[in-house]
Write a protein that holds these residues in place. Structure first.
Motif, PDB file in Angstrom:
ATOM      1  N   SER A   1       0.829  -1.163   0.265  1.00 35.95           N
ATOM      2  CA  SER A   1      -0.460   0.338   0.153  1.00 35.95           C
ATOM      3  C   SER A   1       0.775   1.006  -0.091  1.00 35.95           C
ATOM      4  N   GLY A   2       0.123   2.361  -0.176  1.00 33.36           N
ATOM      5  CA  GLY A   2       1.045   3.975  -0.080  1.00 33.36           C
ATOM      6  C   GLY A   2       1.619   4.014  -1.135  1.00 33.36           C
ATOM      7  N   LYS A   3       2.958   4.580  -0.439  1.00 35.09           N
ATOM      8  CA  LYS A   3       3.946   4.921  -2.432  1.00 35.09           C
ATOM      9  C   LYS A   3       4.692   3.515  -2.295  1.00 35.09           C
ATOM     10  N   SER A   4       5.164   2.706  -1.246  1.00 36.40           N
ATOM     11  CA  SER A   4       5.418   1.324  -2.286  1.00 36.40           C
ATOM     12  C   SER A   4       4.869   0.513  -2.716  1.00 36.40           C
ATOM     13  N   LEU A   5       3.088   0.543  -2.975  1.00 33.87           N
ATOM     14  CA  LEU A   5       2.749   1.010  -4.444  1.00 33.87           C
ATOM     15  C   LEU A   5       2.579   1.400  -5.403  1.00 33.87           C
ATOM     16  N   LEU A   6       2.979   2.338  -5.281  1.00 28.22           N
ATOM     17  CA  LEU A   6       3.150   3.404  -5.753  1.00 28.22           C
ATOM     18  C   LEU A   6       4.181   2.982  -6.728  1.00 28.22           C
ATOM     19  N   GLU A   7       5.161   2.790  -6.631  1.00 29.12           N
ATOM     20  CA  GLU A   7       7.080   2.367  -6.897  1.00 29.12           C
ATOM     21  C   GLU A   7       6.185   1.237  -7.071  1.00 29.12           C
ATOM     22  N   GLY A   8       6.033   0.272  -6.687  1.00 33.61           N
ATOM     23  CA  GLY A   8       5.978  -1.293  -6.689  1.00 33.61           C
ATOM     24  C   GLY A   8       5.380  -2.037  -8.326  1.00 33.61           C
ATOM     25  N   VAL A   9       4.368  -0.549  -8.389  1.00 30.70           N
ATOM     26  CA  VAL A   9       3.816  -1.299  -9.643  1.00 30.70           C
ATOM     27  C   VAL A   9       5.091  -0.897 -10.800  1.00 30.70           C
ATOM     28  N   LYS A  10       5.786  -0.238 -10.715  1.00 30.56           N
ATOM     29  CA  LYS A  10       6.825   0.005 -11.781  1.00 30.56           C
ATOM     30  C   LYS A  10       7.206  -1.085 -12.200  1.00 30.56           C
ATOM     31  N   GLY A  11       7.404  -2.280 -11.485  1.00 29.60           N
ATOM     32  CA  GLY A  11       7.799  -3.366 -11.908  1.00 29.60           C
ATOM     33  C   GLY A  11       7.080  -4.128 -12.620  1.00 29.60           C
ATOM     34  N   LYS A  12       5.936  -3.627 -12.990  1.00 26.43           N
ATOM     35  CA  LYS A  12       5.042  -4.475 -14.291  1.00 26.43           C
ATOM     36  C   LYS A  12       4.535  -5.885 -12.982  1.00 26.43           C
ATOM     37  N   PRO A  13       4.292  -5.577 -11.758  1.00 26.60           N
ATOM     38  CA  PRO A  13       3.754  -6.742 -11.602  1.00 26.60           C
ATOM     39  C   PRO A  13       2.789  -7.365 -12.292  1.00 26.60           C
ATOM     40  N   TYR A  14       2.768  -8.759 -12.206  1.00 23.77           N
ATOM     41  CA  TYR A  14       1.669  -9.449 -13.472  1.00 23.77           C
ATOM     42  C   TYR A  14      -0.049  -9.470 -12.251  1.00 23.77           C
ATOM     43  N   LEU A  15      -0.019  -9.195 -10.752  1.00 21.95           N
ATOM     44  CA  LEU A  15      -1.377  -8.905 -10.627  1.00 21.95           C
ATOM     45  C   LEU A  15      -1.479  -7.807  -9.305  1.00 21.95           C
ATOM     46  N   ILE A  16      -2.193  -7.117  -8.906  1.00 22.90           N
ATOM     47  CA  ILE A  16      -2.027  -6.169  -7.647  1.00 22.90           C
ATOM     48  C   ILE A  16      -3.401  -6.185  -6.680  1.00 22.90           C
ATOM     49  N   LYS A  17      -3.827  -6.515  -5.717  1.00 26.47           N
ATOM     50  CA  LYS A  17      -4.408  -6.472  -5.140  1.00 26.47           C
ATOM     51  C   LYS A  17      -5.725  -5.173  -4.370  1.00 26.47           C
TER      52      LYS A  17
END
Length: 308
Positions: free
Chosen positions: A165-181
């Motif tokens: 969640s939070g900033k770690s989500l916004l930054e993490g999605v830049k790595g192109k995960p298959y799924l976020i929830k």
């Protein structure tokens, strides 16, 4: 095999004090301690569902030893990297009408800790098809660390489910995960405004997909979920008696991971995901599902194409 990553695990300590009030002395009526952290909740559910799963992450000190010992008692395989930083303790005081939480931030990790963990993770990735990464980042860790891990796993052609969640989500999605929830609170953080309808949900999801998320599963609580992939799917769940929603999101992640690892069709993966969350909600114990109930729930869950 499925590998679960918990970078910021904890000993979860729950004190049951029915008449708890601030500023007074109490003796706990009951105390429960368990290996905690969102990733370990995912691990527990996967193990209960019969998946071949191994837990990894970073632990340390006497608290880390306690977690390892108790995972062994639960018949859960673990390959944590052991650092010199003491693993944190998280406390919850459960009263009759409230729950008060005190969460330690934990000790900072060194660069050598992170390099050693990454080496261990990549060894596990070679034997895994699905990797889940869940929860907060340890104290002092760069918010973009999940992005780095997701990119490392993607290079091996494996699928990553990222739940943070939070900033770690916004930054993490830049790595192109298959799924976020994400849930509603997380979508509101992403959008910077309240979510008051499906148009706002779609707007927040589009932002996350533009940043790099491949697929997005949005939890709607008792109304089910909406899946944003190649098409938009609405998952409708039956009404159930709820005892404890804590850990239901982690249970849903576990169900999705198992369905993906088993090679199920997307509709069945989504049903399994929701059914695991429902089963957890009927238990007083966090990260607890009953496979027979999961199977029954799946038969009463519907998945249909949604036009937004």
């Amino acid at each position: 095999m499925i590998t679960t990553v918990t970078l910021n695990p904890a000993i979860d300590t729950r004190y049951f004090i029915e008449d708890f009030k601030e500023g007074r002395l109490f003796r706990a009526e009951k105390t429960i301690k368990s290996p905690g952290g969102k990733g370990l909740n995912v691990t527990k559910v996967l193990r209960q569902m019969g998946a071949d799963v191994v837990a990894t992450g970073i632990i340390g000190g006497k608290n880390g030893e306690w977690i390892q010992e108790n995972l062994k008692k639960m018949d859960i395989k673990e390959e944590f990297y052991v650092s010199s930083a003491e693993t944190r303790v998280c406390i919850a005081v459960l009263a009759k009408h409230s729950e008060t939480e005190i969460l330690e931030s934990g000790e900072e990790l060194t660069d050598s800790d992170l390099r050693a963990f990454e080496k261990k993770l990549m060894e596990l990735v070679e034997k895994s098809d699905v990797i889940t990464m869940s929860g907060s980042l340890p104290k002092g860790m760069d918010a973009g660390y999940y992005q780095k891990l997701v990119e490392l796993v993607n290079r091996k052609g494996k699928k990553v489910i990222l739940d943070t969640s939070g900033k770690s989500l916004l930054e993490g999605v830049k790595g192109k995960p298959y799924l976020i929830k994400p849930n509603f609170d997380e979508l509101e953080y992403v959008l910077g405004e309240s979510i008051d309808g499906r148009d706002k949900i779609k707007k927040a999801v589009e932002k996350l997909k533009n940043l790099g998320a491949q697929n997005v599963l949005v939890s709607l609580g008792g109304e089910g979920a909406i899946y944003f992939g190649e098409e938009i799917l609405k998952i409708t769940i039956p009404k159930i008696k709820i005892h404890n929603t804590v850990g239901s999101g982690d249970s849903s992640v576990a169900g999705f991971a198992k369905g993906l690892d088993d090679g199920l069709e997307l509709n069945e993966i989504l049903k399994l995901s929701m059914a695991c969350g429902m089963s957890n909600a009927q238990s007083m114990e966090t990260g607890r599902v009953i496979p027979e109930d999961v199977k029954e729930f799946m038969g009463n869950i519907t998945v249909e194409v949604l036009k937004i």
